[in-house]
Design a protein around this motif. Sequence first.
Motif, PDB file in Angstrom:
ATOM      1  N   VAL A   1      10.393  39.226 -41.523  1.00 60.76           N
ATOM      2  CA  VAL A   1      10.896  39.884 -40.308  1.00 60.76           C
ATOM      3  C   VAL A   1      12.334  40.329 -40.594  1.00 60.76           C
ATOM      4  CG1 VAL A   1      11.495  39.549 -37.877  1.00 60.76           C
ATOM      5  CG2 VAL A   1       9.477  38.393 -38.835  1.00 60.76           C
ATOM      6  N   PRO A   2      12.691  41.578 -40.350  1.00 59.72           N
ATOM      7  CA  PRO A   2      11.940  42.633 -39.673  1.00 59.72           C
ATOM      8  C   PRO A   2      11.226  43.604 -40.612  1.00 59.72           C
ATOM      9  CG  PRO A   2      14.211  43.315 -39.865  1.00 59.72           C
ATOM     10  CD  PRO A   2      14.101  41.999 -40.586  1.00 59.72           C
ATOM     11  N   GLU A   3      11.118  43.284 -41.917  1.00 64.60           N
ATOM     12  CA  GLU A   3      10.592  44.275 -42.875  1.00 64.60           C
ATOM     13  C   GLU A   3       9.212  44.800 -42.471  1.00 64.60           C
ATOM     14  OE1 GLU A   3      11.722  43.933 -47.275  1.00 64.60           O
ATOM     15  OE2 GLU A   3       9.614  43.350 -47.236  1.00 64.60           O
ATOM     16  N   VAL A   4       8.300  43.863 -42.145  1.00 63.55           N
ATOM     17  CA  VAL A   4       6.931  44.284 -41.816  1.00 63.55           C
ATOM     18  C   VAL A   4       6.903  45.091 -40.511  1.00 63.55           C
ATOM     19  CG1 VAL A   4       6.387  42.062 -40.682  1.00 63.55           C
ATOM     20  CG2 VAL A   4       4.536  43.500 -41.501  1.00 63.55           C
ATOM     21  N   ILE A   5       7.778  44.747 -39.574  1.00 60.81           N
ATOM     22  CA  ILE A   5       7.809  45.439 -38.270  1.00 60.81           C
ATOM     23  C   ILE A   5       8.239  46.896 -38.468  1.00 60.81           C
ATOM     24  CG2 ILE A   5       8.901  45.449 -35.983  1.00 60.81           C
ATOM     25  CD1 ILE A   5       9.403  42.382 -36.407  1.00 60.81           C
ATOM     26  N   LEU A   6       9.286  47.077 -39.261  1.00 60.07           N
ATOM     27  CA  LEU A   6       9.807  48.428 -39.501  1.00 60.07           C
ATOM     28  C   LEU A   6       8.798  49.271 -40.284  1.00 60.07           C
ATOM     29  CD1 LEU A   6      13.446  47.307 -40.293  1.00 60.07           C
ATOM     30  CD2 LEU A   6      12.722  48.610 -38.281  1.00 60.07           C
TER      31      LEU A   6
ATOM     32  N   CYS B   1       9.903  52.478 -28.749  1.00 57.87           N
ATOM     33  CA  CYS B   1       8.619  52.080 -29.346  1.00 57.87           C
ATOM     34  C   CYS B   1       8.360  50.591 -29.096  1.00 57.87           C
ATOM     35  CB  CYS B   1       8.650  52.376 -30.847  1.00 57.87           C
ATOM     36  SG  CYS B   1       7.116  51.960 -31.676  1.00 57.87           S
ATOM     37  N   HIS B   2       7.275  50.316 -28.397  1.00 62.94           N
ATOM     38  CA  HIS B   2       6.852  48.924 -28.196  1.00 62.94           C
ATOM     39  C   HIS B   2       5.644  48.693 -29.098  1.00 62.94           C
ATOM     40  CE1 HIS B   2       9.485  48.432 -24.742  1.00 62.94           C
ATOM     41  NE2 HIS B   2       9.063  49.606 -24.310  1.00 62.94           N
ATOM     42  N   MET B   3       5.925  48.539 -30.382  1.00 62.16           N
ATOM     43  CA  MET B   3       4.847  48.479 -31.371  1.00 62.16           C
ATOM     44  C   MET B   3       4.006  47.215 -31.197  1.00 62.16           C
ATOM     45  SD  MET B   3       4.064  50.619 -33.623  1.00 62.16           S
ATOM     46  CE  MET B   3       2.478  50.554 -34.385  1.00 62.16           C
ATOM     47  N   SER B   4       2.709  47.362 -31.266  1.00 59.96           N
ATOM     48  CA  SER B   4       1.831  46.186 -31.229  1.00 59.96           C
ATOM     49  C   SER B   4       2.059  45.363 -32.499  1.00 59.96           C
ATOM     50  CB  SER B   4       0.371  46.638 -31.162  1.00 59.96           C
ATOM     51  OG  SER B   4      -0.454  45.548 -31.496  1.00 59.96           O
TER      52      SER B   4
ATOM     53  N   THR C   1       2.545  56.593 -32.250  1.00 59.02           N
ATOM     54  CA  THR C   1       2.644  57.562 -31.149  1.00 59.02           C
ATOM     55  C   THR C   1       2.219  56.929 -29.826  1.00 59.02           C
ATOM     56  OG1 THR C   1       1.962  59.178 -32.789  1.00 59.02           O
ATOM     57  CG2 THR C   1       2.011  59.928 -30.508  1.00 59.02           C
ATOM     58  N   MET C   2       1.104  56.209 -29.868  1.00 59.79           N
ATOM     59  CA  MET C   2       0.560  55.616 -28.633  1.00 59.79           C
ATOM     60  C   MET C   2       1.493  54.565 -28.042  1.00 59.79           C
ATOM     61  SD  MET C   2      -3.445  55.224 -29.507  1.00 59.79           S
ATOM     62  CE  MET C   2      -3.296  53.480 -29.235  1.00 59.79           C
ATOM     63  N   ASN C   3       2.271  53.912 -28.888  1.00 55.10           N
ATOM     64  CA  ASN C   3       3.147  52.831 -28.419  1.00 55.10           C
ATOM     65  C   ASN C   3       4.582  53.289 -28.172  1.00 55.10           C
ATOM     66  OD1 ASN C   3       1.495  50.387 -28.303  1.00 55.10           O
ATOM     67  ND2 ASN C   3       1.152  50.766 -30.472  1.00 55.10           N
ATOM     68  N   THR C   4       4.800  54.613 -28.239  1.00 55.33           N
ATOM     69  CA  THR C   4       6.161  55.136 -28.041  1.00 55.33           C
ATOM     70  C   THR C   4       6.270  55.876 -26.717  1.00 55.33           C
ATOM     71  OG1 THR C   4       6.418  55.346 -30.434  1.00 55.33           O
ATOM     72  CG2 THR C   4       7.963  56.573 -29.076  1.00 55.33           C
ATOM     73  N   LEU C   5       7.239  55.463 -25.891  1.00 54.61           N
ATOM     74  CA  LEU C   5       7.490  56.118 -24.609  1.00 54.61           C
ATOM     75  C   LEU C   5       8.566  57.165 -24.813  1.00 54.61           C
ATOM     76  CD1 LEU C   5       7.648  52.916 -22.376  1.00 54.61           C
ATOM     77  CD2 LEU C   5       5.733  54.511 -22.598  1.00 54.61           C
TER      78      LEU C   5
ATOM     79  N   PHE D   1      13.736  53.007 -33.313  1.00 55.55           N
ATOM     80  CA  PHE D   1      13.815  53.781 -32.068  1.00 55.55           C
ATOM     81  C   PHE D   1      14.933  53.183 -31.193  1.00 55.55           C
ATOM     82  CE2 PHE D   1       9.657  54.380 -33.812  1.00 55.55           C
ATOM     83  CZ  PHE D   1       9.242  55.654 -33.444  1.00 55.55           C
ATOM     84  N   ASP D   2      16.202  53.412 -31.614  1.00 54.97           N
ATOM     85  CA  ASP D   2      17.322  52.745 -30.950  1.00 54.97           C
ATOM     86  C   ASP D   2      18.164  53.681 -30.094  1.00 54.97           C
ATOM     87  OD1 ASP D   2      18.490  54.282 -32.882  1.00 54.97           O
ATOM     88  OD2 ASP D   2      19.552  52.654 -33.885  1.00 54.97           O
ATOM     89  N   GLY D   3      17.689  54.932 -29.892  1.00 56.89           N
ATOM     90  CA  GLY D   3      18.410  55.876 -29.035  1.00 56.89           C
ATOM     91  C   GLY D   3      19.580  56.578 -29.723  1.00 56.89           C
ATOM     92  N   ALA D   4      19.860  56.276 -30.988  1.00 53.85           N
ATOM     93  CA  ALA D   4      20.967  56.945 -31.701  1.00 53.85           C
ATOM     94  C   ALA D   4      20.566  58.396 -32.011  1.00 53.85           C
ATOM     95  CB  ALA D   4      21.301  56.181 -32.984  1.00 53.85           C
ATOM     96  N   PRO D   5      21.574  59.299 -32.153  1.00 53.28           N
ATOM     97  CA  PRO D   5      21.266  60.736 -32.309  1.00 53.28           C
ATOM     98  C   PRO D   5      20.306  61.057 -33.453  1.00 53.28           C
ATOM     99  CG  PRO D   5      23.649  60.378 -32.092  1.00 53.28           C
ATOM    100  CD  PRO D   5      23.019  59.017 -32.124  1.00 53.28           C
TER     101      PRO D   5
END
Length: 278
Positions: A194-199, A131-134, A270-274, A120-124
């Motif tokens: 990191v970052p495999e598990v995060i993604l 996303c502030h993922m827990s 979804t819940m962690n995404t603004l 979720f980096d703002g690219a087109p």
Amino acid sequence: MGTKVKIGIIGGSGLSKPDILKGGQEKEVNTPFGKPSDVLICGEIEGVPCVLLSRHGRGHTIMPTNVNFRANIWAMKEMGCTHLLVTTACGSLQEGIHPGDVVVIDQFIDRTQKRIQTFFDGAPLSPLGICHMSMADPFCSRTSKMLYESGKNLGLSIRETGTMLTIEGPRFSSRAESKLWNSWGAHCINMTTVPEVILAKEVGLCYASMALVTDYDSWREGEEGVNVENVMKIFKQNSSNALKILLDVIPKIAKEDWTKTLEDYKNAVTMNTLLPHS
Ligand code: ADE
């Protein structure tokens, strides 16, 4: 009838051979984040659809910092994978964990410095929002438990939990660093969790990792520190243990209903995404 599972496998050297899959077909793919580390190999294990990817490329040409983790995970998700079972070579940071052991990782400590950790980096072409993922529980505990049970039933030396400390690499840690990681209570050290598990969590995959212990890093007094020769020698031996676990666990995973687990993971994203608002 529950969701049909498809198992993605991301492996190191010993696990990148297509012959572990029946009917393996190479597929070259591209993603909005660039190309994955290598072709995807699509086939079956015990009748279950699987997709295999070599994290560093089949010729082991991509160093940890240059692995396109986003492309790898995105490609697996696009292929319809529900699960990602991965292997990683690692060093032991604690007495009682030895070369040849398998550790099912349940936590990480991030010491990487140069890696993009979000889609979720703002690219087109990226997913919308921030996303502030827990990361309280980064791994899929249900899948991890099944890996552990398989390893235990096969009589392997396997630990149910462990904290992985991921460094940037490609260099190994100094003795002073290694002693610090040991004092922090981390169990294992590698260059890729990191970052495999995060993604994987950002796209709602059931991600579980088998860490294959190859060395004692450099924290033990009076012992030679870790070097590549030792890591590769033990890793090749260890890979056959990982393969045994995969062959045992994959049909078991396919027999279970994952609908609710996958739904929960999707909702967590979804819940962690603004989303943007005016
Ligand atoms: N991979 C295998 N052994 C390692 C170690 N000691 N440090 C970082 N990555 C590793």
